[in-house]
Design an enzyme around this catalytic site. Structure first.
Site, PDB file in Angstrom:
ATOM      1  N   GLU A   1       0.906  -1.374   0.056  1.00  0.00           N
ATOM      2  CA  GLU A   1       0.053  -0.002  -0.004  1.00  0.00           C
ATOM      3  C   GLU A   1       0.794   0.969  -0.001  1.00  0.00           C
ATOM      4  OE1 GLU A   1      -3.453   0.294   2.668  1.00  0.00           O
ATOM      5  OE2 GLU A   1      -3.521  -1.887   2.707  1.00  0.00           O
ATOM      6  N   HIS A   2       0.092   2.187  -0.742  1.00  0.00           N
ATOM      7  CA  HIS A   2       0.852   3.683  -0.619  1.00  0.00           C
ATOM      8  C   HIS A   2       2.062   3.652  -1.441  1.00  0.00           C
ATOM      9  CE1 HIS A   2      -2.281   4.199   2.492  1.00  0.00           C
ATOM     10  NE2 HIS A   2      -1.663   3.342   3.312  1.00  0.00           N
ATOM     11  N   ARG A   3       2.355   2.739  -2.195  1.00  0.00           N
ATOM     12  CA  ARG A   3       3.547   2.702  -3.024  1.00  0.00           C
ATOM     13  C   ARG A   3       5.052   2.504  -2.196  1.00  0.00           C
ATOM     14  NH1 ARG A   3       3.088   3.191  -8.042  1.00  0.00           N
ATOM     15  NH2 ARG A   3       5.249   3.703  -8.570  1.00  0.00           N
ATOM     16  N   LEU A   4       4.595   1.977  -1.178  1.00  0.00           N
ATOM     17  CA  LEU A   4       5.627   1.489  -0.198  1.00  0.00           C
ATOM     18  C   LEU A   4       5.988   0.135  -0.340  1.00  0.00           C
ATOM     19  CD1 LEU A   4       4.524   3.249   3.039  1.00  0.00           C
ATOM     20  CD2 LEU A   4       6.582   3.903   1.787  1.00  0.00           C
ATOM     21  N   HIS A   5       6.404  -0.257  -1.541  1.00  0.00           N
ATOM     22  CA  HIS A   5       6.641  -1.641  -2.224  1.00  0.00           C
ATOM     23  C   HIS A   5       7.746  -2.161  -1.548  1.00  0.00           C
ATOM     24  CE1 HIS A   5       3.716  -0.348  -4.864  1.00  0.00           C
ATOM     25  NE2 HIS A   5       4.502   0.562  -5.628  1.00  0.00           N
TER      26      HIS A   5
END
Length: 166
Positions: A143-147
């Site tokens: 989520e939230h581009r916190l890959h």
């Protein structure tokens, strides 16, 4: 899998190919050595692969050097291909200009008649390549581009693991 290569002037090219083998030695796929990808692989001997599973939110990227498989390996895989696919490989000069689809189909039909009662020989130009990984990156969607990104780099001592920022 997506296979990325580069031409002599560094222009990138990417296409999808079938992964036909993976083991400790690397990742194997087959093609006509006269194709654009075959020519680029022989010229630079470096390539990259990418696998992507949207539903799983996962990607694997692999970079490394490429070596042609042995004729025996190419022969062994050739023997497992469906006969119609063998004929197609014999009929086609992959990546070359085509005058008409009709001409290609006529060539395929003529070869089908010619080899009706005989095995279809592997063309000497039809071969395989093995990408020997120098690095492998595992990417997981979060989520939230916190890959999550995990990179493994081959060293003389083995594989070194490193986390990367998204």
């Amino acid at each position: 899998m997506a296979l990325a290569t580069a031409g002599r002037r560094g222009a990138p090219s990417v296409r999808f190919v079938l992964l036909k083998g993976a083991d400790r030695r690397g990742f194997v796929f087959f093609t006509d050595g006269r194709s654009r990808k075959g020519r680029e692989l022989r010229a630079s001997t470096r390539a990259a692969l990418a696998f992507y599973w949207n539903r799983l939110g996962k990607q694997v990227r692999i970079e490394g050097r490429v070596a042609e498989v042995s004729p025996a390996e190419a022969d062994a895989y050739w023997a497992t291909r469906p006969r119609a696919s063998q004929l197609a490989a014999l009929a086609s000069r992959q990546s070359a200009a085509l005058a008409s689809r009709r001409a290609l189909l006529a060539r395929w039909m003529a070869l089908r008649r010619r080899y009706r009662r005989r095995p279809v020989p592997r063309p000497p130009t039809w071969t395989g390549f093995r990408l020997v990984p120098a690095s492998i990156e595992f990417w997981t969607h979060r989520e939230h581009r916190l890959h999550e990104r995990e990179l493994f780099v081959r060293t003389r001592a083995g594989w070194r693991r490193q986390l990367l920022q998204p």
